[in-house]
Motif scaffolding. Structure first.
Motif, short mmCIF file in Angstrom:
data_model
loop_
_atom_site.label_atom_id
_atom_site.label_comp_id
_atom_site.label_asym_id
_atom_site.label_seq_id
_atom_site.Cartn_x
_atom_site.Cartn_y
_atom_site.Cartn_z
N ILE A 50 0.48 -1.18 -0.22
CA ILE A 50 0.07 -0.27 0.27
C ILE A 50 1.33 1.16 -0.11
CG2 ILE A 50 -1.89 1.48 1.29
CD1 ILE A 50 -2.33 -1.71 2.85
N ARG A 51 0.92 2.27 -0.64
CA ARG A 51 1.07 3.39 -0.16
C ARG A 51 0.73 3.96 0.03
NH1 ARG A 51 0.43 8.16 -3.01
NH2 ARG A 51 2.60 9.57 -3.57
N ALA A 52 1.70 5.35 0.86
CA ALA A 52 0.85 6.59 2.08
C ALA A 52 1.31 7.44 1.43
CB ALA A 52 0.56 5.91 3.56
N VAL A 53 0.70 8.24 1.79
CA VAL A 53 1.88 9.84 2.33
C VAL A 53 2.02 9.45 3.85
CG1 VAL A 53 1.90 12.22 1.55
CG2 VAL A 53 1.00 10.97 -0.34
N TYR A 54 2.75 9.97 4.35
CA TYR A 54 3.25 10.67 5.67
C TYR A 54 3.59 12.14 5.55
CZ TYR A 54 8.29 10.23 4.48
OH TYR A 54 9.61 10.40 4.12
N LYS A 55 3.63 12.89 4.56
CA LYS A 55 4.08 14.82 4.99
C LYS A 55 4.30 14.93 3.62
CE LYS A 55 8.60 16.34 6.22
NZ LYS A 55 9.14 16.61 6.93
N VAL A 56 3.54 16.32 3.67
CA VAL A 56 3.62 17.03 2.15
C VAL A 56 4.76 18.17 2.90
CG1 VAL A 56 2.52 18.39 0.30
CG2 VAL A 56 1.27 16.66 1.90
N ASP A 115 6.09 3.17 1.22
CA ASP A 115 5.09 1.63 0.91
C ASP A 115 5.17 1.16 1.90
OD1 ASP A 115 5.67 2.14 -2.08
OD2 ASP A 115 7.21 1.71 -2.32
N ILE A 116 3.78 0.74 2.00
CA ILE A 116 3.57 -0.22 3.33
C ILE A 116 3.35 -1.97 2.59
CG2 ILE A 116 2.23 -0.64 5.33
CD1 ILE A 116 1.42 2.39 5.06
N TYR A 117 4.57 -2.77 3.40
CA TYR A 117 4.39 -4.20 3.23
C TYR A 117 3.35 -4.96 4.61
CZ TYR A 117 7.64 -3.05 -0.82
OH TYR A 117 7.64 -3.12 -1.56
N LEU A 118 2.47 -5.81 4.10
CA LEU A 118 1.53 -6.47 5.46
C LEU A 118 1.86 -7.46 5.25
CD1 LEU A 118 -2.15 -4.31 4.65
CD2 LEU A 118 -0.12 -3.14 5.68
N PRO A 119 2.15 -8.61 6.40
CA PRO A 119 2.19 -9.60 6.77
C PRO A 119 0.74 -10.55 6.26
CG PRO A 119 1.64 -8.47 8.64
CD PRO A 119 1.97 -7.48 7.71
N HIS A 120 1.02 -11.33 6.76
CA HIS A 120 -0.78 -12.30 5.65
C HIS A 120 -0.78 -12.15 7.42
CE1 HIS A 120 -2.72 -16.12 5.69
NE2 HIS A 120 -2.62 -16.71 6.56
N GLN A 121 -2.63 -12.11 6.48
CA GLN A 121 -3.67 -11.63 7.60
C GLN A 121 -4.53 -12.88 8.24
OE1 GLN A 121 -6.04 -8.32 5.70
NE2 GLN A 121 -4.14 -8.22 4.10
N ASP A 122 -4.93 -13.03 9.15
CA ASP A 122 -5.99 -13.76 9.85
C ASP A 122 -6.97 -13.55 10.20
OD1 ASP A 122 -5.24 -12.59 12.39
OD2 ASP A 122 -3.29 -14.47 11.92
N ASP A 123 -7.74 -13.77 11.77
CA ASP A 123 -8.50 -13.01 11.70
C ASP A 123 -8.18 -12.50 13.37
OD1 ASP A 123 -10.17 -13.11 9.29
OD2 ASP A 123 -10.87 -15.49 10.23
N THR A 124 -7.69 -12.47 13.74
CA THR A 124 -7.17 -12.93 15.00
C THR A 124 -6.83 -11.11 15.67
OG1 THR A 124 -4.69 -12.85 14.65
CG2 THR A 124 -5.87 -15.13 15.07
N HIS A 125 -6.51 -9.91 14.75
CA HIS A 125 -6.40 -9.36 14.97
C HIS A 125 -5.42 -8.47 16.28
CE1 HIS A 125 -9.77 -6.58 12.45
NE2 HIS A 125 -10.41 -7.93 13.33
N TRP A 162 5.18 -9.10 10.56
CA TRP A 162 6.15 -8.31 11.23
C TRP A 162 5.62 -6.89 9.58
CZ3 TRP A 162 11.86 -7.51 12.10
CH2 TRP A 162 12.01 -8.55 13.06
N ILE A 163 4.39 -5.81 10.03
CA ILE A 163 4.83 -4.69 8.77
C ILE A 163 6.15 -4.25 9.20
CG2 ILE A 163 3.01 -2.61 8.43
CD1 ILE A 163 1.70 -3.40 10.79
N VAL A 164 6.21 -3.66 7.32
CA VAL A 164 7.42 -3.25 6.68
C VAL A 164 6.76 -1.87 6.53
CG1 VAL A 164 9.53 -3.27 5.01
CG2 VAL A 164 8.16 -6.24 6.43
N VAL A 165 7.13 -1.10 6.17
CA VAL A 165 7.55 0.19 6.09
C VAL A 165 8.73 0.57 5.00
CG1 VAL A 165 7.06 2.57 6.94
CG2 VAL A 165 5.75 0.54 8.36
#
Length: 317
Positions: free
Chosen positions: A7-13, A22-32, A67-70
């Motif tokens: 996912i792309r996100a803007v963190y400042k202007v 860029d935000i890379y997300l780990p495998h998702q499950d329902d455990t939150h 981990w989430i990788v930013v």
């Protein structure tokens, strides 16, 4: 591993320019369950590179750990100095994570951000920027993995020409003015000094930014180019370590000629002297920027993974 979710996100202007990550997300499950965050900062002598120029195998390794990788872009020197540009951008990214904005950037997922375990990692100049998230901020990161990052700026190496580095035959005033006059200050530039797959081949000396950067590296004038005030203690991680500095792991190639391993050894000794939890692995036979060339499963790969293992050991179970 299948292609990760990015996912792309803007963190400042700044000056109307969006600075993104860029935000890379780990495998998702329902455990939150809560997921630690790794900030992964690219190299490039503070003057080159972009978020696309990091090692994808390292990202996959961290995603497999949950981990989430930013992976941020930051403004590139010399149109802005290293303190007000790259360092400030990375520090603002850290604040953006802590204030809940990272969580808001991934709303339609089951991935919850663990703000108690935000780590910083980087290669070369990115290693320096990772270390910079351990000082000069209200809330430092929880741990740092520095891969052959520059430090100890009072060392004579930093004013020593490097004749073995590619350099342009000449550097005209037109080229210099063009690099300093870029508006807005770029957040992507030229090639990666790491030689990543996204930017293969030798540097292009017809590109003003690449010609400028390699001229500074080969001439031993990088520090003056990125911090003209020459008040280097303000930006030198070695000079800003105290007893509250985050746990830190260092990995460095024993044959590094671009950032000599003795600089990291000095950093390790200062960390120990100030009572900071730390360790270092020296990689036999490796020079600078080996992160991009290493093969997953190789001896070098397994040795550099010790840095991520160190960060993982800081997570309470």
């Amino acid at each position: 591993m299948a292609n990760p979710i990015r996912i792309r996100a803007v963190y400042k202007v700044v000056d109307g320019q969006e600075i993104d990550t860029d935000i890379y997300l780990p495998h998702q499950d329902d455990t939150h369950s809560l997921h630690p965050v790794l900030i992964n900062i690219h190299g490039g002598a503070f003057m080159l590179g972009s978020s696309e120029m990091v090692n994808p195998d390292q990202i996959s390794d961290c995603l497999a750990r949950g981990w989430i990788v930013v992976v941020p872009n930051h403004r590139l020197c010399p149109g802005v100095n290293v303190l007000e540009g790259p360092m400030q951008d990375c520090r603002d990214l850290l604040s953006w994570i802590y204030d809940g904005s990272l969580q808001k950037a991934i709303p339609d997922t089951n991935v919850d951000v663990d703000c108690d375990h935000v780590f910083a990692f980087g290669t070369s100049s990115g290693g320096h920027l990772a270390l910079s998230l351990g000082f000069g901020v209200d809330r430092p990161v929880a741990g740092i993995y520095d891969m052959y990052g520059p430090c100890n700026f009072s060392h004579p190496f930093w004013t020593t020409p490097l004749p073995y580095v590619p350099h342009p035959d000449s550097l005209s005033k037109e080229i210099i003015d063009q690099v300093y006059g870029e508006k807005p200050v770029p957040i992507r530039g030229g090639v990666s000094l790491e030689g990543q797959r996204t930017a293969p081949g030798p540097p292009d000396m017809s590109d003003p930014r690449q010609a400028f950067a390699f001229s500074q590296i080969s001439g031993g004038t990088v520090l003056k180019a990125i911090y003209p005030s020459e008040e280097y203690d303000q930006v030198d991680p070695l000079k800003n370590i105290d007893g509250k500095f985050p746990p830190t792991y260092i990995v460095h190639g024993q044959d590094d000629k671009m950032v000599p391993i003795d600089l990291s050894r000095d950093l390790l000794e200062e960390l120990k002297r100030k009572g900071v939890k730390c360790d270092m692995t020296e990689i036999p036979g490796e020079g600078h920027t080996f992160a991009a060339r290493m093969k997953a499963g190789s001896r070098t790969w397994e040795l550099q993974r010790l840095g991520f293992d160190f960060l993982e050991s800081l997570i309470e179970r």
